[in-house]
Design an enzyme around this catalytic site. Sequence first.
Site, PDB file in Angstrom:
ATOM      1  N   LEU A 172      23.416 -39.675  36.644  1.00 39.18           N
ATOM      2  CA  LEU A 172      23.857 -38.546  37.267  1.00 39.18           C
ATOM      3  C   LEU A 172      24.029 -37.443  36.850  1.00 39.18           C
ATOM      4  O   LEU A 172      24.439 -37.757  35.500  1.00 39.18           O
ATOM      5  CB  LEU A 172      25.054 -38.841  38.421  1.00 39.18           C
ATOM      6  CG  LEU A 172      25.072 -40.467  39.573  1.00 39.18           C
ATOM      7  CD1 LEU A 172      25.860 -40.415  40.147  1.00 39.18           C
ATOM      8  CD2 LEU A 172      24.195 -40.250  40.597  1.00 39.18           C
ATOM      9  N   ASP A 173      23.564 -36.300  37.390  1.00 35.48           N
ATOM     10  CA  ASP A 173      24.092 -35.089  36.855  1.00 35.48           C
ATOM     11  C   ASP A 173      25.519 -34.922  36.635  1.00 35.48           C
ATOM     12  O   ASP A 173      26.084 -35.851  36.973  1.00 35.48           O
ATOM     13  CB  ASP A 173      22.692 -34.153  37.241  1.00 35.48           C
ATOM     14  CG  ASP A 173      21.538 -33.563  36.911  1.00 35.48           C
ATOM     15  OD1 ASP A 173      20.969 -34.501  36.440  1.00 35.48           O
ATOM     16  OD2 ASP A 173      21.009 -33.408  38.361  1.00 35.48           O
ATOM     17  N   ARG A 174      25.403 -33.609  35.273  1.00 35.33           N
ATOM     18  CA  ARG A 174      26.511 -33.924  35.012  1.00 35.33           C
ATOM     19  C   ARG A 174      27.637 -33.494  36.181  1.00 35.33           C
ATOM     20  O   ARG A 174      28.751 -33.588  36.147  1.00 35.33           O
ATOM     21  CB  ARG A 174      27.083 -33.339  33.829  1.00 35.33           C
ATOM     22  CG  ARG A 174      28.453 -32.210  33.267  1.00 35.33           C
ATOM     23  CD  ARG A 174      28.088 -31.887  32.018  1.00 35.33           C
ATOM     24  NE  ARG A 174      30.122 -31.667  31.694  1.00 35.33           N
ATOM     25  CZ  ARG A 174      30.182 -30.552  32.022  1.00 35.33           C
ATOM     26  NH1 ARG A 174      29.757 -29.081  32.704  1.00 35.33           N
ATOM     27  NH2 ARG A 174      31.515 -29.629  31.751  1.00 35.33           N
ATOM     28  N   ARG A 213      18.398 -32.245  44.556  1.00 36.92           N
ATOM     29  CA  ARG A 213      18.728 -30.707  44.893  1.00 36.92           C
ATOM     30  C   ARG A 213      17.768 -29.379  44.953  1.00 36.92           C
ATOM     31  O   ARG A 213      17.594 -28.471  45.455  1.00 36.92           O
ATOM     32  CB  ARG A 213      19.280 -30.083  42.249  1.00 36.92           C
ATOM     33  CG  ARG A 213      20.362 -30.971  42.590  1.00 36.92           C
ATOM     34  CD  ARG A 213      20.982 -31.090  40.994  1.00 36.92           C
ATOM     35  NE  ARG A 213      21.315 -29.749  40.345  1.00 36.92           N
ATOM     36  CZ  ARG A 213      21.470 -29.343  39.283  1.00 36.92           C
ATOM     37  NH1 ARG A 213      21.091 -30.206  38.205  1.00 36.92           N
ATOM     38  NH2 ARG A 213      21.818 -28.266  39.267  1.00 36.92           N
TER      39      ARG A 213
END
Length: 299
Positions: A133-135, A231
């Site tokens: 997962l992205d930060r 996103r």
Amino acid sequence: MILTARIDAEQAGLRLDDAAKAIFPQLSKGEIRRVIDWGGCNLNQTLVRVASRQVKEGEELALGIMDAERCIDLVYQKHELLYEDKDFLAVYKGAGFNSQRTPYQLKGTVEYAVECYMKSIGLRDPSRVVHRLDRGTSGVMFFPKHKQAATLISNLLKEGKVQKTYWALVSGSPDEQSWKVDAPLDKVSKFRYGVSLKGKPARTVFYVLGEGNGVSAIEAKPLTGRTHQIRVHLAHSGFPIIGDESYGGVPAARMMLHCRAMRFTGPKGKVIEAVAPLDVDFLAAAPQGVFEQQEQPAG
């Protein structure tokens, strides 16, 4: 920022932290020791976490400098896990934590915290990051406990047989209650992706869960697994995620994207699923009443 230098005859034989201080006088000894402790120091491209280790002439030193406020330790205990059996475990990744190690950091990442947990229960295998997962994204992350489990889930992910459900908050009100985006994605800069005919196929289905005060709660089901897929597809639809300033979202306490659940069929046909709670910031920004009945906020 990564600082690099080669150890010369003057520093040869010194402790690692003393040598680094001599080479990079702009850094305090405390900063250097923090970099070493958090996994941001490499000698000849090999991670070194012992400040007293003697350096040798000709060795290449690299220090990854990370802001002190990002040095937040992360520990998982058995009762905090979202799922566990003999093959897999699932954890809650909070917004602001890296999924895996970076040139700046090992300690404080989900990868490192999971490996520490596995060692605590007697497992010798490393933690294997099979998806991330992205930060800025929170939610479910699955980890295999051994090589065979890693092969299984990696293949399922490649074949699109892991069902993922994401929740997002966007500004505005979509005209439709559900829609599908089928738009290929490609890298457009170092940290951004975009819709491109030359890109890899990417498909996402979106549903409106509720609206209020100019905010819409969206459920996203990615049918492929491209980087930044949800996103970019939401921004492409005209509804960038709140807090996702890279793709046009309005500023917020965090990026309002959450991996709510993951589900797949494991060994011998066993259905494996984990569900992650929302955090306080996400709940506070959501339309009133959409999530309150089903959520106990994550800490």
